[in-house]
Design a protein around this motif. Structure first.
Motif, PDB file in Angstrom:
ATOM      1  N   PHE A 103      20.755   7.552   9.819  1.00 36.53           N
ATOM      2  CA  PHE A 103      20.147   7.474   7.903  1.00 36.53           C
ATOM      3  C   PHE A 103      18.577   7.936   7.874  1.00 36.53           C
ATOM      4  O   PHE A 103      18.993   8.438   6.715  1.00 36.53           O
ATOM      5  N   ILE A 104      17.919   8.009   8.753  1.00 34.44           N
ATOM      6  CA  ILE A 104      17.023   8.952   8.995  1.00 34.44           C
ATOM      7  C   ILE A 104      16.806  10.643   8.144  1.00 34.44           C
ATOM      8  O   ILE A 104      16.431  10.686   7.539  1.00 34.44           O
ATOM      9  N   VAL A 105      17.986  11.136   9.354  1.00 30.99           N
ATOM     10  CA  VAL A 105      18.818  12.655   9.345  1.00 30.99           C
ATOM     11  C   VAL A 105      18.732  12.500   7.728  1.00 30.99           C
ATOM     12  O   VAL A 105      18.729  13.757   7.173  1.00 30.99           O
TER      13      VAL A 105
ATOM     14  N   GLY B 232      14.583  19.349   6.786  1.00 27.89           N
ATOM     15  CA  GLY B 232      14.966  20.764   6.710  1.00 27.89           C
ATOM     16  C   GLY B 232      15.470  20.912   8.401  1.00 27.89           C
ATOM     17  O   GLY B 232      15.513  20.200   9.243  1.00 27.89           O
ATOM     18  N   LYS B 233      15.557  22.206   9.150  1.00 26.08           N
ATOM     19  CA  LYS B 233      15.960  22.604  10.576  1.00 26.08           C
ATOM     20  C   LYS B 233      15.321  22.127  11.225  1.00 26.08           C
ATOM     21  O   LYS B 233      16.003  21.257  12.018  1.00 26.08           O
ATOM     22  N   GLN B 234      13.813  21.390  10.910  1.00 27.41           N
ATOM     23  CA  GLN B 234      13.681  20.780  12.151  1.00 27.41           C
ATOM     24  C   GLN B 234      13.630  19.199  12.379  1.00 27.41           C
ATOM     25  O   GLN B 234      14.200  19.076  13.577  1.00 27.41           O
ATOM     26  N   ALA B 235      14.067  18.670  11.139  1.00 27.20           N
ATOM     27  CA  ALA B 235      14.750  17.269  11.248  1.00 27.20           C
ATOM     28  C   ALA B 235      16.323  17.695  11.681  1.00 27.20           C
ATOM     29  O   ALA B 235      16.688  17.182  12.769  1.00 27.20           O
ATOM     30  N   GLU B 236      17.208  18.977  11.794  1.00 35.18           N
ATOM     31  CA  GLU B 236      17.856  18.363  12.419  1.00 35.18           C
ATOM     32  C   GLU B 236      17.897  18.715  13.673  1.00 35.18           C
ATOM     33  O   GLU B 236      18.864  18.046  14.151  1.00 35.18           O
ATOM     34  N   ILE B 237      17.592  19.586  14.226  1.00 35.71           N
ATOM     35  CA  ILE B 237      17.238  20.131  15.763  1.00 35.71           C
ATOM     36  C   ILE B 237      16.568  18.757  15.993  1.00 35.71           C
ATOM     37  O   ILE B 237      17.393  18.649  17.721  1.00 35.71           O
TER      38      ILE B 237
END
Length: 225
Positions: A69-71, A160-165
């Motif tokens: 849920f966070i991501v 964004g990308k930081q959260a995804e990784i």
């Protein structure tokens, strides 16, 4: 967990908890029949692998739902959001089944005194070294593979990308430990339906581990060592 996140988590899991009692009832009755020569006990004990796996995996799954849920709030990438939804939906439903079994067996949802996380596994902790973890504050990480409070805080702040990784790396660690725990139940649990559920977790999470490795590579990253 924030109140809004908690409400969403309970909303996803709500129907699963109700249905789990029906599935658990059928599974327990079926296991009680046995094969005519060695009937399986109708109700596992609180110290059994069946009860231990149900308790520990319910806790493990709850954090996976929370991270998913966070991501979903931290990225607009549809592939990551789809994966997060699938994980949240699947693991919330499985958690409901595990808690339903404990309710049906009239067993507590917390481990008996003196039993640490995964103490039910033969040889100890599903292949993970848990020495020194019992009774200590590991920044909220109750079991191997679980994210710490600090890591969850970083995930909430990332975008964004930081959260995804970060999500893919944390969930990779989470899945690896979950697979080990599920394998232990597939070997040791006595209720056939629970063993089947555990093996299903192994198969599904191994497939998701491959997917997450590919998704990390596409973002110029890799699983954590």
């Amino acid at each position: 967990m924030s109140p809004a996140l908690d409400r969403r988590t309970r909303w996803v899991a709500g129907s699963a908890v109700a249905l789990a009692l029906l599935f658990a009832g059928a599974a327990t009755v079926a296991s009680a029949r046995g094969d005519g020569t060695q009937p399986v006990p109708r109700t596992p004990s609180s110290a059994s692998a069946d009860a231990g796996f149900a308790r520990d995996m319910a806790v493990h799954h709850q954090q996976a739902v929370e991270m998913s849920f966070i991501v979903r709030d931290g990225t607009r990438d549809e592939d990551v959001r789809r994966l997060a939804y699938d994980i949240a939906n699947t693991q919330a439903n499985q958690r409901g089944m595990l808690l339903g079994w404990l309710d049906l067996w009239e067993l507590p949802k917390t481990a008996p005194d003196g039993q640490g996380p995964m103490s039910w596994t033969t040889g100890g902790h599903g292949g993970h070294d848990m020495r020194g973890m019992e009774g200590m504050d590991h920044d909220g990480a109750l079991m191997p593979g679980m994210a710490t409070r600090t890591e969850l805080g970083r995930l909430r702040e990332a975008r964004g990308k930081q959260a995804e990784i970060l999500f893919l790396q944390l969930m990779t660690d989470h899945h690896k430990a979950g697979v080990d725990m599920a394998r232990a139940c597939a070997r040791q649990c006595t209720v056939p339906a629970e063993r089947r559920l555990a093996q299903g977790m192994v198969d599904a999470q191994r497939s998701e581990l491959d997917l997450m490795a590919d998704m990390l590579a596409a973002r110029g990253a890799a699983p954590r060592p």
